[in-house]
Design an enzyme around this catalytic site. Structure first.
Site, PDB file in Angstrom:
ATOM      1  N   HIS A 154      61.613 -38.102 -30.737  1.00 24.73           N
ATOM      2  CA  HIS A 154      61.144 -37.400 -29.547  1.00 24.73           C
ATOM      3  C   HIS A 154      62.318 -37.371 -28.571  1.00 24.73           C
ATOM      4  O   HIS A 154      62.830 -38.422 -28.192  1.00 24.73           O
ATOM      5  CB  HIS A 154      59.950 -38.136 -28.945  1.00 24.73           C
ATOM      6  N   PRO A 180      50.864 -38.396 -34.362  1.00 28.64           N
ATOM      7  CA  PRO A 180      49.739 -39.281 -34.053  1.00 28.64           C
ATOM      8  C   PRO A 180      49.489 -39.307 -32.547  1.00 28.64           C
ATOM      9  O   PRO A 180      50.424 -39.467 -31.764  1.00 28.64           O
ATOM     10  CB  PRO A 180      50.220 -40.654 -34.535  1.00 28.64           C
ATOM     11  N   MET A 181      48.237 -39.131 -32.150  1.00 24.18           N
ATOM     12  CA  MET A 181      47.867 -39.225 -30.729  1.00 24.18           C
ATOM     13  C   MET A 181      46.561 -40.000 -30.644  1.00 24.18           C
ATOM     14  O   MET A 181      45.561 -39.608 -31.250  1.00 24.18           O
ATOM     15  CB  MET A 181      47.720 -37.826 -30.115  1.00 24.18           C
ATOM     16  N   ALA A 182      46.566 -41.104 -29.896  1.00 23.06           N
ATOM     17  CA  ALA A 182      45.388 -41.976 -29.824  1.00 23.06           C
ATOM     18  C   ALA A 182      44.202 -41.230 -29.235  1.00 23.06           C
ATOM     19  O   ALA A 182      44.312 -40.529 -28.241  1.00 23.06           O
ATOM     20  CB  ALA A 182      45.689 -43.203 -28.979  1.00 23.06           C
ATOM     21  N   GLY A 196      52.849 -32.457 -31.246  1.00 20.66           N
ATOM     22  CA  GLY A 196      51.839 -33.290 -30.602  1.00 20.66           C
ATOM     23  C   GLY A 196      51.025 -32.498 -29.596  1.00 20.66           C
ATOM     24  O   GLY A 196      50.073 -31.805 -29.941  1.00 20.66           O
ATOM     25  N   ASN A 252      60.889 -33.707 -32.379  1.00 27.05           N
ATOM     26  CA  ASN A 252      59.630 -33.744 -31.644  1.00 27.05           C
ATOM     27  C   ASN A 252      59.927 -33.540 -30.158  1.00 27.05           C
ATOM     28  O   ASN A 252      60.913 -34.058 -29.645  1.00 27.05           O
ATOM     29  CB  ASN A 252      58.954 -35.100 -31.898  1.00 27.05           C
ATOM     30  N   CYS A 298      56.088 -45.395 -28.107  1.00 30.03           N
ATOM     31  CA  CYS A 298      55.084 -45.484 -27.045  1.00 30.03           C
ATOM     32  C   CYS A 298      55.712 -45.890 -25.712  1.00 30.03           C
ATOM     33  O   CYS A 298      56.330 -46.950 -25.617  1.00 30.03           O
ATOM     34  CB  CYS A 298      54.013 -46.491 -27.433  1.00 30.03           C
ATOM     35  N   LYS A 346      58.976 -43.259 -35.978  1.00 35.84           N
ATOM     36  CA  LYS A 346      59.050 -42.312 -34.865  1.00 35.84           C
ATOM     37  C   LYS A 346      59.553 -43.072 -33.648  1.00 35.84           C
ATOM     38  O   LYS A 346      59.101 -44.179 -33.372  1.00 35.84           O
ATOM     39  CB  LYS A 346      57.676 -41.714 -34.585  1.00 35.84           C
TER      40      LYS A 346
END
Length: 376
Positions: free
Chosen positions: A177, A20-22, A233, A209, A107, A147
Protein backbone atom coordinates in the site's frame (compact mmCIF):
# COMPACT_ATOMS: atom_id res chain seq x y z
CA UNK A 1 -1.80 -7.40 -20.95
CA UNK A 2 0.13 -8.40 -17.84
CA UNK A 3 1.89 -11.69 -17.29
CA UNK A 4 -0.10 -14.33 -15.38
CA UNK A 5 0.20 -13.93 -11.62
CA UNK A 6 1.14 -17.02 -9.63
CA UNK A 7 0.60 -17.24 -5.87
CA UNK A 8 2.37 -20.53 -5.27
CA UNK A 9 0.46 -23.14 -7.29
CA UNK A 10 -2.50 -20.81 -7.82
CA UNK A 11 -2.80 -18.84 -11.05
CA UNK A 12 -4.60 -15.54 -10.46
CA UNK A 13 -6.00 -14.43 -13.82
CA UNK A 14 -6.55 -11.56 -14.18
CA UNK A 15 -4.10 -10.41 -11.47
CA UNK A 16 -6.74 -8.79 -9.27
CA UNK A 17 -7.04 -9.29 -5.50
CA UNK A 18 -9.76 -8.19 -3.10
CA UNK A 19 -8.06 -6.56 -0.11
CA UNK A 20 -9.00 -7.86 3.34
CA UNK A 21 -11.21 -5.35 5.16
CA UNK A 22 -12.54 -6.08 8.66
CA UNK A 23 -16.30 -6.31 8.83
CA UNK A 24 -16.50 -6.06 5.03
CA UNK A 25 -14.79 -8.92 3.20
CA UNK A 26 -16.71 -11.69 4.89
CA UNK A 27 -18.05 -14.66 2.89
CA UNK A 28 -21.19 -12.82 1.62
CA UNK A 29 -19.26 -9.87 0.20
CA UNK A 30 -16.62 -12.15 -1.31
CA UNK A 31 -19.45 -14.10 -2.95
CA UNK A 32 -20.83 -10.95 -4.55
CA UNK A 33 -17.42 -9.81 -5.82
CA UNK A 34 -16.64 -13.29 -7.13
CA UNK A 35 -19.97 -13.51 -8.95
CA UNK A 36 -19.33 -10.21 -10.71
CA UNK A 37 -15.81 -11.33 -11.66
CA UNK A 38 -17.06 -14.59 -13.12
CA UNK A 39 -14.96 -16.44 -10.55
CA UNK A 40 -11.73 -14.79 -11.71
CA UNK A 41 -9.25 -13.13 -9.32
CA UNK A 42 -8.37 -13.77 -5.67
CA UNK A 43 -10.61 -12.86 -2.74
CA UNK A 44 -9.07 -12.71 0.72
CA UNK A 45 -10.88 -13.12 4.04
CA UNK A 46 -11.13 -10.32 6.53
CA UNK A 47 -8.22 -10.17 8.93
CA UNK A 48 -7.94 -12.99 11.48
CA UNK A 49 -5.83 -12.61 14.63
CA UNK A 50 -3.52 -15.56 15.14
CA UNK A 51 -4.15 -15.81 18.86
CA UNK A 52 -7.93 -15.96 18.37
CA UNK A 53 -7.48 -18.65 15.72
CA UNK A 54 -5.19 -20.77 17.88
CA UNK A 55 -7.68 -20.45 20.75
CA UNK A 56 -10.49 -21.42 18.35
CA UNK A 57 -12.53 -18.37 19.23
CA UNK A 58 -16.11 -18.99 18.06
CA UNK A 59 -16.45 -15.75 16.07
CA UNK A 60 -13.06 -16.32 14.47
CA UNK A 61 -13.94 -19.85 13.41
CA UNK A 62 -17.02 -18.48 11.65
CA UNK A 63 -14.95 -15.85 9.87
CA UNK A 64 -12.74 -18.51 8.31
CA UNK A 65 -15.67 -20.50 6.91
CA UNK A 66 -15.51 -20.46 3.13
CA UNK A 67 -18.22 -21.11 0.59
CA UNK A 68 -17.59 -24.38 -1.24
CA UNK A 69 -17.20 -22.44 -4.50
CA UNK A 70 -14.29 -20.37 -3.12
CA UNK A 71 -11.08 -21.58 -4.69
CA UNK A 72 -8.41 -20.85 -3.68
CA UNK A 73 -9.42 -20.09 -0.09
CA UNK A 74 -7.33 -17.19 1.21
CA UNK A 75 -6.97 -16.23 4.88
CA UNK A 76 -5.26 -13.07 6.09
CA UNK A 77 -3.56 -13.43 9.47
CA UNK A 78 -2.43 -10.75 11.86
CA UNK A 79 0.06 -11.54 14.60
CA UNK A 80 3.00 -10.11 16.54
CA UNK A 81 4.39 -13.18 18.26
CA UNK A 82 6.40 -15.54 16.03
CA UNK A 83 5.43 -18.64 18.02
CA UNK A 84 1.71 -17.84 17.90
CA UNK A 85 1.87 -17.02 14.19
CA UNK A 86 3.65 -20.33 13.63
CA UNK A 87 0.96 -22.24 15.55
CA UNK A 88 -1.84 -20.53 13.59
CA UNK A 89 -0.23 -21.25 10.24
CA UNK A 90 0.43 -24.90 11.12
CA UNK A 91 -3.19 -25.24 12.25
CA UNK A 92 -4.40 -23.91 8.89
CA UNK A 93 -2.05 -26.19 6.96
CA UNK A 94 -2.66 -29.35 8.98
CA UNK A 95 -6.45 -28.96 9.13
CA UNK A 96 -6.81 -27.85 5.51
CA UNK A 97 -8.53 -24.60 6.49
CA UNK A 98 -7.21 -22.56 3.55
CA UNK A 99 -5.11 -22.72 0.39
CA UNK A 100 -3.20 -19.46 0.81
CA UNK A 101 -2.08 -17.38 3.81
CA UNK A 102 -1.52 -13.62 3.73
CA UNK A 103 0.15 -11.79 6.63
CA UNK A 104 -0.95 -8.28 7.62
CA UNK A 105 1.75 -5.71 8.31
CA UNK A 106 -0.28 -2.77 7.08
CA UNK A 107 -2.77 -1.94 9.84
CA UNK A 108 -2.39 1.75 10.90
CA UNK A 109 -5.01 1.68 13.69
CA UNK A 110 -3.60 3.29 16.88
CA UNK A 111 -4.64 0.50 19.24
CA UNK A 112 -2.53 -1.87 17.11
CA UNK A 113 0.53 0.31 16.45
CA UNK A 114 0.56 1.36 20.12
CA UNK A 115 1.46 -2.26 20.90
CA UNK A 116 4.00 -2.55 18.08
CA UNK A 117 1.71 -4.42 15.67
CA UNK A 118 0.49 -3.80 12.14
CA UNK A 119 2.35 -1.16 10.15
CA UNK A 120 4.64 -0.47 13.12
CA UNK A 121 6.06 -3.98 13.11
CA UNK A 122 8.29 -4.01 9.98
CA UNK A 123 10.45 -1.33 11.62
CA UNK A 124 11.72 -4.12 13.88
CA UNK A 125 13.58 -6.03 11.19
CA UNK A 126 14.51 -9.05 13.29
CA UNK A 127 10.97 -9.49 14.60
CA UNK A 128 9.58 -9.31 11.06
CA UNK A 129 12.10 -11.92 9.94
CA UNK A 130 11.22 -14.22 12.86
CA UNK A 131 7.49 -14.02 12.10
CA UNK A 132 7.97 -14.67 8.39
CA UNK A 133 10.31 -17.59 9.10
CA UNK A 134 7.80 -19.23 11.45
CA UNK A 135 4.94 -18.68 9.00
CA UNK A 136 6.73 -20.04 5.95
CA UNK A 137 8.12 -23.06 7.80
CA UNK A 138 4.73 -23.84 9.32
CA UNK A 139 2.80 -23.45 6.07
CA UNK A 140 4.26 -26.50 4.34
CA UNK A 141 3.08 -26.40 0.73
CA UNK A 142 0.77 -23.41 1.27
CA UNK A 143 2.01 -20.13 -0.22
CA UNK A 144 2.57 -17.28 2.26
CA UNK A 145 2.27 -13.67 1.12
CA UNK A 146 2.40 -10.38 3.01
CA UNK A 147 0.77 -6.95 2.82
CA UNK A 148 2.53 -3.87 4.13
CA UNK A 149 2.82 -0.09 3.94
CA UNK A 150 5.80 2.11 3.02
CA UNK A 151 6.72 2.59 6.66
CA UNK A 152 5.71 4.34 9.85
CA UNK A 153 6.15 7.86 8.48
CA UNK A 154 8.35 9.67 5.97
CA UNK A 155 11.29 9.54 8.40
CA UNK A 156 10.94 5.80 9.07
CA UNK A 157 10.49 4.06 5.73
CA UNK A 158 10.72 0.27 5.93
CA UNK A 159 9.30 -1.29 2.77
CA UNK A 160 12.57 -1.94 0.90
CA UNK A 161 14.21 -3.66 3.87
CA UNK A 162 11.00 -5.57 4.58
CA UNK A 163 10.78 -6.67 0.96
CA UNK A 164 14.31 -8.04 1.00
CA UNK A 165 13.66 -9.90 4.28
CA UNK A 166 10.47 -11.37 2.76
CA UNK A 167 12.38 -12.71 -0.24
CA UNK A 168 15.09 -14.21 1.99
CA UNK A 169 12.50 -15.95 4.17
CA UNK A 170 10.55 -17.53 1.32
CA UNK A 171 7.50 -15.28 1.05
CA UNK A 172 5.69 -15.90 -2.25
CA UNK A 173 4.50 -12.37 -3.06
CA UNK A 174 4.25 -8.90 -1.50
CA UNK A 175 1.45 -6.34 -1.65
CA UNK A 176 2.44 -2.74 -0.96
CA UNK A 177 0.00 0.00 0.00
CA UNK A 178 1.68 3.18 -1.19
CA UNK A 179 1.11 5.09 2.04
CA UNK A 180 2.79 5.29 5.43
CA UNK A 181 1.00 4.46 8.66
CA UNK A 182 0.92 8.21 9.44
CA UNK A 183 -1.07 8.85 6.27
CA UNK A 184 -3.77 6.30 7.17
CA UNK A 185 -5.97 6.69 4.06
CA UNK A 186 -5.36 10.38 3.42
CA UNK A 187 -3.57 12.14 0.62
CA UNK A 188 -2.52 10.28 -2.50
CA UNK A 189 -0.95 6.84 -2.62
CA UNK A 190 2.69 6.88 -3.72
CA UNK A 191 2.72 4.52 -6.68
CA UNK A 192 6.42 5.24 -7.30
CA UNK A 193 7.18 3.25 -4.14
CA UNK A 194 5.47 0.24 -5.73
CA UNK A 195 7.75 0.63 -8.76
CA UNK A 196 10.82 0.84 -6.52
CA UNK A 197 9.82 -2.27 -4.60
CA UNK A 198 9.33 -4.17 -7.86
CA UNK A 199 12.87 -3.24 -8.91
CA UNK A 200 14.18 -4.14 -5.44
CA UNK A 201 12.67 -7.65 -5.25
CA UNK A 202 12.54 -8.92 -8.85
CA UNK A 203 12.48 -12.51 -7.56
CA UNK A 204 8.82 -12.49 -6.49
CA UNK A 205 5.55 -10.84 -7.59
CA UNK A 206 4.76 -7.37 -6.24
CA UNK A 207 1.13 -6.24 -6.01
CA UNK A 208 0.16 -2.60 -5.87
CA UNK A 209 -2.48 -1.19 -3.53
CA UNK A 210 -3.86 2.31 -3.01
CA UNK A 211 -6.22 4.63 -4.90
CA UNK A 212 -7.63 2.13 -7.38
CA UNK A 213 -11.12 3.54 -7.87
CA UNK A 214 -11.74 2.26 -11.40
CA UNK A 215 -10.58 -0.39 -13.86
CA UNK A 216 -8.65 2.33 -15.68
CA UNK A 217 -6.77 3.08 -12.45
CA UNK A 218 -5.75 -0.58 -12.18
CA UNK A 219 -4.35 -0.68 -15.70
CA UNK A 220 -2.54 2.61 -15.13
CA UNK A 221 -0.96 1.32 -11.92
CA UNK A 222 0.39 -1.75 -13.71
CA UNK A 223 1.63 0.39 -16.60
CA UNK A 224 3.30 3.02 -14.42
CA UNK A 225 4.83 0.75 -11.75
CA UNK A 226 5.49 -2.55 -13.50
CA UNK A 227 3.70 -4.34 -10.64
CA UNK A 228 2.46 -7.87 -11.21
CA UNK A 229 -1.10 -7.27 -10.06
CA UNK A 230 -3.39 -4.99 -8.08
CA UNK A 231 -5.08 -5.17 -4.68
CA UNK A 232 -8.41 -3.35 -4.47
CA UNK A 233 -9.90 -2.27 -1.15
CA UNK A 234 -12.01 0.85 -0.63
CA UNK A 235 -12.73 1.17 -4.36
CA UNK A 236 -15.20 -1.72 -4.24
CA UNK A 237 -17.14 -0.55 -1.17
CA UNK A 238 -20.77 -0.50 -2.24
CA UNK A 239 -19.59 -1.47 -5.69
CA UNK A 240 -18.82 -5.20 -5.98
CA UNK A 241 -19.34 -4.98 -9.73
CA UNK A 242 -15.97 -3.20 -9.93
CA UNK A 243 -14.56 -6.73 -10.26
CA UNK A 244 -16.52 -7.16 -13.48
CA UNK A 245 -14.87 -3.97 -14.78
CA UNK A 246 -11.42 -5.12 -13.65
CA UNK A 247 -11.76 -8.45 -15.45
CA UNK A 248 -12.96 -6.67 -18.61
CA UNK A 249 -10.08 -4.18 -18.48
CA UNK A 250 -7.38 -6.82 -18.06
CA UNK A 251 -8.97 -8.86 -20.86
CA UNK A 252 -8.87 -5.85 -23.16
CA UNK A 253 -12.60 -5.11 -23.15
CA UNK A 254 -14.30 -1.84 -22.23
CA UNK A 255 -17.83 -3.10 -21.43
CA UNK A 256 -17.76 -1.60 -17.95
CA UNK A 257 -20.69 -1.74 -15.52
CA UNK A 258 -22.75 1.44 -15.19
CA UNK A 259 -25.78 0.13 -13.31
CA UNK A 260 -28.96 2.14 -12.91
CA UNK A 261 -30.27 2.52 -9.37
CA UNK A 262 -32.69 -0.40 -9.86
CA UNK A 263 -29.75 -2.76 -10.42
CA UNK A 264 -27.90 -1.27 -7.46
CA UNK A 265 -30.97 -1.79 -5.26
CA UNK A 266 -31.18 -5.45 -6.33
CA UNK A 267 -27.52 -5.97 -5.36
CA UNK A 268 -28.16 -4.26 -2.02
CA UNK A 269 -31.00 -6.66 -1.21
CA UNK A 270 -28.95 -9.66 -2.33
CA UNK A 271 -26.02 -8.51 -0.16
CA UNK A 272 -28.27 -8.16 2.89
CA UNK A 273 -29.88 -11.53 2.14
CA UNK A 274 -26.50 -13.28 1.94
CA UNK A 275 -25.45 -11.71 5.24
CA UNK A 276 -28.61 -12.98 6.91
CA UNK A 277 -28.04 -16.50 5.60
CA UNK A 278 -24.41 -16.42 6.72
CA UNK A 279 -25.27 -15.14 10.20
CA UNK A 280 -28.28 -17.41 10.49
CA UNK A 281 -30.65 -14.53 11.20
CA UNK A 282 -32.30 -12.14 8.73
CA UNK A 283 -32.45 -9.19 11.14
CA UNK A 284 -28.77 -9.54 12.08
CA UNK A 285 -27.90 -9.67 8.39
CA UNK A 286 -29.83 -6.49 7.58
CA UNK A 287 -28.34 -4.72 10.60
CA UNK A 288 -24.84 -5.75 9.53
CA UNK A 289 -25.63 -4.46 6.04
CA UNK A 290 -26.46 -0.95 7.30
CA UNK A 291 -22.83 0.19 7.06
CA UNK A 292 -22.92 -0.47 3.30
CA UNK A 293 -25.98 1.66 2.49
CA UNK A 294 -24.19 5.00 2.04
CA UNK A 295 -21.51 3.40 -0.15
CA UNK A 296 -24.07 1.81 -2.47
CA UNK A 297 -26.09 5.03 -2.78
CA UNK A 298 -23.10 7.38 -3.25
CA UNK A 299 -23.91 9.99 -5.89
CA UNK A 300 -27.54 8.99 -6.44
CA UNK A 301 -30.34 11.48 -5.81
CA UNK A 302 -31.63 10.08 -2.52
CA UNK A 303 -32.86 12.48 0.15
CA UNK A 304 -31.19 12.62 3.53
CA UNK A 305 -34.31 11.39 5.34
CA UNK A 306 -34.54 8.33 3.09
CA UNK A 307 -30.83 7.65 3.50
CA UNK A 308 -31.31 7.69 7.29
CA UNK A 309 -34.35 5.45 7.02
CA UNK A 310 -32.54 2.89 4.87
CA UNK A 311 -29.61 2.92 7.29
CA UNK A 312 -31.80 1.82 10.21
CA UNK A 313 -33.82 -0.93 8.51
CA UNK A 314 -33.97 -4.28 10.29
CA UNK A 315 -35.73 -6.58 7.80
CA UNK A 316 -35.38 -7.40 4.11
CA UNK A 317 -39.00 -6.37 3.55
CA UNK A 318 -38.34 -2.97 5.10
CA UNK A 319 -35.14 -2.51 3.06
CA UNK A 320 -36.81 -3.48 -0.20
CA UNK A 321 -39.84 -1.28 0.50
CA UNK A 322 -37.65 1.75 1.13
CA UNK A 323 -35.61 1.17 -2.01
CA UNK A 324 -38.79 0.78 -4.07
CA UNK A 325 -39.81 4.32 -3.12
CA UNK A 326 -36.76 5.71 -4.94
CA UNK A 327 -36.51 6.72 -8.59
CA UNK A 328 -34.98 3.41 -9.61
CA UNK A 329 -34.43 4.48 -13.22
CA UNK A 330 -31.66 6.90 -12.20
CA UNK A 331 -28.54 6.43 -14.29
CA UNK A 332 -25.14 5.80 -12.71
CA UNK A 333 -24.11 9.21 -11.32
CA UNK A 334 -21.17 11.17 -12.64
CA UNK A 335 -18.37 11.11 -10.10
CA UNK A 336 -19.60 8.03 -8.25
CA UNK A 337 -16.52 6.11 -9.39
CA UNK A 338 -14.24 8.27 -7.24
CA UNK A 339 -12.85 7.83 -3.72
CA UNK A 340 -15.00 6.20 -1.07
CA UNK A 341 -14.45 4.96 2.46
CA UNK A 342 -12.10 6.43 5.04
CA UNK A 343 -9.89 9.32 3.93
CA UNK A 344 -8.35 10.63 7.16
CA UNK A 345 -4.64 11.35 7.02
CA UNK A 346 -1.59 12.98 8.64
CA UNK A 347 -2.02 11.16 11.94
CA UNK A 348 0.64 10.84 14.57
CA UNK A 349 1.47 7.17 14.79
CA UNK A 350 1.14 5.90 18.35
CA UNK A 351 4.05 3.57 19.15
CA UNK A 352 5.39 1.77 22.23
CA UNK A 353 7.87 3.76 24.32
CA UNK A 354 11.30 3.74 22.74
CA UNK A 355 10.09 1.85 19.65
CA UNK A 356 12.16 3.89 17.22
CA UNK A 357 15.43 3.73 19.16
CA UNK A 358 16.64 0.49 17.62
CA UNK A 359 15.23 -1.00 14.40
CA UNK A 360 16.59 -4.45 15.31
CA UNK A 361 15.76 -4.85 19.01
CA UNK A 362 12.54 -6.87 19.38
CA UNK A 363 11.78 -6.01 23.00
CA UNK A 364 8.50 -4.36 23.79
CA UNK A 365 6.04 -6.31 21.64
CA UNK A 366 3.38 -7.93 23.75
CA UNK A 367 0.71 -10.46 22.89
CA UNK A 368 -2.04 -7.97 23.62
CA UNK A 369 -1.10 -6.28 20.34
CA UNK A 370 -3.24 -9.00 18.81
CA UNK A 371 -6.56 -7.21 18.80
CA UNK A 372 -9.53 -8.04 16.63
CA UNK A 373 -9.24 -5.06 14.36
CA UNK A 374 -8.53 -4.27 10.79
CA UNK A 375 -6.66 -2.49 8.19
CA UNK A 376 -4.07 -2.17 5.52
Amino acid sequence: MTQPLSIGPHAVVPPVVLAPMAGITNAPFRTLCREFSGGKGLFVSEMITTRALVERNEKTMQLIRFDETEKPRSIQLYGVDPATVGKAVRMIAEEGLADHIDLNFGCPVPKVTRKGGGSALPYKRNLLRAILREAVSGAGDLPVTMKMRKGIDDDHITYLDAGRIAVEEGVTAIALHGRTAAQHYGGTADWSAIARLKEHVPEIPVLGNGDIWSAEDALRMVRETGCDGVVVGRGCLGRPWLFSDLVAAFEGRDDFQRPVLRQVADVMVRHATLLGEWLGDEARGVIDFRKHVAWYLKGFAVGSEMRKRLAITSSLEELRAGLDELDLDQAWPTGADGPRGRTSGNNRVVLPDGWLKDPYDCAGVSEDAELDTSGG
